[in-house]
Design a protein around this motif. Structure first.
Motif, PDB file in Angstrom:
ATOM      1  N   ASP A  16       0.703   3.580   1.829  1.00  0.00           N
ATOM      2  CA  ASP A  16       0.793   4.387   2.999  1.00  0.00           C
ATOM      3  C   ASP A  16       1.828   3.532   3.995  1.00  0.00           C
ATOM      4  N   LYS A  28      -0.621   5.415   8.140  1.00  0.00           N
ATOM      5  CA  LYS A  28      -2.069   5.956   8.278  1.00  0.00           C
ATOM      6  C   LYS A  28      -3.140   5.078   8.720  1.00  0.00           C
ATOM      7  N   ASP A  78       0.955  -0.976  -0.091  1.00  0.00           N
ATOM      8  CA  ASP A  78      -0.021  -0.047   0.008  1.00  0.00           C
ATOM      9  C   ASP A  78       0.923   1.196  -0.042  1.00  0.00           C
ATOM     10  N   HIS A 124       3.443   1.194   8.825  1.00  0.00           N
ATOM     11  CA  HIS A 124       2.448   1.440   8.318  1.00  0.00           C
ATOM     12  C   HIS A 124       1.764   2.827   8.675  1.00  0.00           C
ATOM     13  N   MET A 147      -1.656  -5.389   2.474  1.00  0.00           N
ATOM     14  CA  MET A 147      -0.450  -4.300   2.822  1.00  0.00           C
ATOM     15  C   MET A 147       0.863  -4.469   2.381  1.00  0.00           C
TER      16      MET A 147
HETATM   17 MN   LIG Z   1      -3.133   1.949   5.249  1.00  0.00          MN
END
Ligand SMILES: [Mn+2]
Ligand SMILES: O=c1ccn([C@@H]2O[C@H](COP(=O)(O)OP(=O)(O)O[C@H]3O[C@@H](CO)[C@H](O)[C@H]3O)[C@@H](O)[C@H]2O)c(=O)[nH]1
Length: 399
Positions: free
Chosen positions: A144, A307, A142, A305, A249
């Motif tokens: 973020d 956010k 991902d 990670h 993710m």
């Molecule tokens: Mn995220």
């Protein structure tokens, strides 16, 4: 009671074969102290592992400045960017990366009516990247997620660790208490059957997250300030017969051996559920890897990670999933696939049949999902004809 039928029966191997013929491993000189490993000039210039055999798939709705932090690790690799949401928006990709970018117009153009199986306005759209990739391996991350540091303060090359996880076997049929026996400094413990020590091919490497953990909305609501600061230096094979909540993710997989099972479902716009894309793919994948005698690992590597998405928005997306999964898990635990389901596609189509038969009564959504599972396989096979065939979709986007 012998080992699972998929394995050669127990036998008393002649002594000389008791010495494990472990697969060749990347031997590193590791000094006893905790200084960083000494890197010989040759090692320093070692080419990036699987440079031409792995694509990095990124779903995004924003500019990809996060790649700057990953540049040392990602730059040698080809990126497949799936732009979600408004296709007329332009996504900025930092200079120096080799990539192809697909937006919704490209997906619709390439798949035609079959594009209906690719989610819109949900990170589930990333699975289109798996379908169009031509490489043996895929890593998806991902935008973020950033480079984390290990306890020594060293930047973690998550991609390299995933590749090592995928290139060493898994042990789903018998649990090794000293974790991954193929890592330097570890091995199989006493009592571990020698007939099982070759392990099986690893097809999924599931990484974890420091800082914001992948909690569901209710947990995020009751623990808004909780951060994951615990770095656990372990890689585990998820035992056969055990399901797990797969997070998309920080995930890598062998696209040739399990790719068709990595459908992230119908989520987001127009659907009664969201944020269960990776979970769905993980449950389907695990019952298929168990059936085919393939392995799934979880643990290292960590990413950072950054956010926490809005828990109230997430609660709305997840609500049906939290409710339905109490029926979905017993369904997946009871799935049995026929002996003649010898390919991922055959397993997946059989699974789609059982989803319709057994989950259609939970909610009509699952009839739609079963249809889209079939469409996904049809689209996959169209874009990935057996070797020597010709892909029939309309080809990659004009950049
Ligand atoms: Mn995220
Ligand atoms: O509509 C969308 C929303 C987001 N994306 C891209 O997908 C990933 C994840 O977005 P985000 O970081 O906002 O998601 P999280 O709330 O942290 O949840 C993660 O956990 C899993 C839930 O399924 C999944 O891995 C993530 O959603 C980013 O790259 C966004 O740019 C999108 O494509 N479409």
């Amino acid at each position: 009671m012998g080992p699972p039928a998929l394995l050669p029966p127990f036998y008393t191997p002649p002594f000389h074969s008791l010495v494990r013929q472990s697969p060749p491993r990347h031997h590193h000189h590791r000094p006893a102290c905790r200084d960083p490993p000494i890197r010989s000039p040759a090692m320093a210039s070692a080419p990036p592992l699987l440079k031409d055999e792995l694509d990095i798939v990124i779903p995004t709705i924003r500019n990809l400045d996060f790649l700057e932090m990953w540049r040392p690790f990602f730059q040698p690799y080809h990126l497949i960017i799936i732009q979600d949401g408004d296709p007329s928006k332009s996504i900025r990709v930092p200079e120096g990366f080799d990539y192809e970018l697909y937006n919704r117009n490209d997906i619709n153009r390439m798949l035609g009516p079959k594009a209906s199986c690719i989610s819109f306005k949900d990170s589930a759209c990333r699975c289109f990247g798996y379908m169009v990739s031509k490489k043996k391996y895929v890593y998806t991350i991902d935008d973020d997620c950033f480079v984390a540091k290990d306890p020594s303060g060293k930047d973690i090359n998550a991609l390299e660790q995933h590749i090592k996880n995928l290139l060493s076997p898994s042990t789903p049929f018998f649990f090794n208490t000293l974790y991954d026996p193929y890592r330097d400094g570890a091995d199989f413990v006493r009592g571990y059957p020698f007939s099982l020590r070759e392990g099986v091919p690893t097809v999924v490497s599931h990484g974890l997250w420091l800082n914001i953990p992948d909690y569901d909305a209710p947990t995020q609501l009751v623990k808004p300030l909780e951060r994951n600061t615990r770095y656990v230096d372990a890689i585990l094979t998820i035992p056969k017969g055990t399901l797990f909540p797969m997070c998309g993710m920080n995930l890598a997989f062998d696209r040739e051996l399990i790719g068709p099972a990595m459908y992230f479902g119908l989520m987001g716009d127009g659907q009664p559920i969201g944020r269960y894309d990776d979970m769905w793919a993980g449950w389907c994948t695990k019952v298929i890897t168990d059936h085919l005698g393939l392995g799934v690992k979880t643990g290292l590597p960590y990413i950072w990670h950054s956010k926490a998405s809005n828990p109230f928005v997430n609660l709305k997306k997840e609500y049906n999933g939290i409710f339905w999964q109490e029926e979905l898990i017993p369904f997946f635990q009871s799935v049995s696939l026929p002996k003649d389901a010898t390919t991922v596609q055959k397993c997946y189509l059989e699974l789609a049949k059982q989803v319709r038969a057994k989950l259609g009564k939970v909610d009509s959504y699952f009839n739609k999902l079963a249809d889209s599972m079939v469409t996904w396989i049809e689209a996959w096979d169209e874009l990935n004809p057996p070797k020597g065939g010709v892909a029939t979709a309309n080809g990659p986007p004009k950049k």
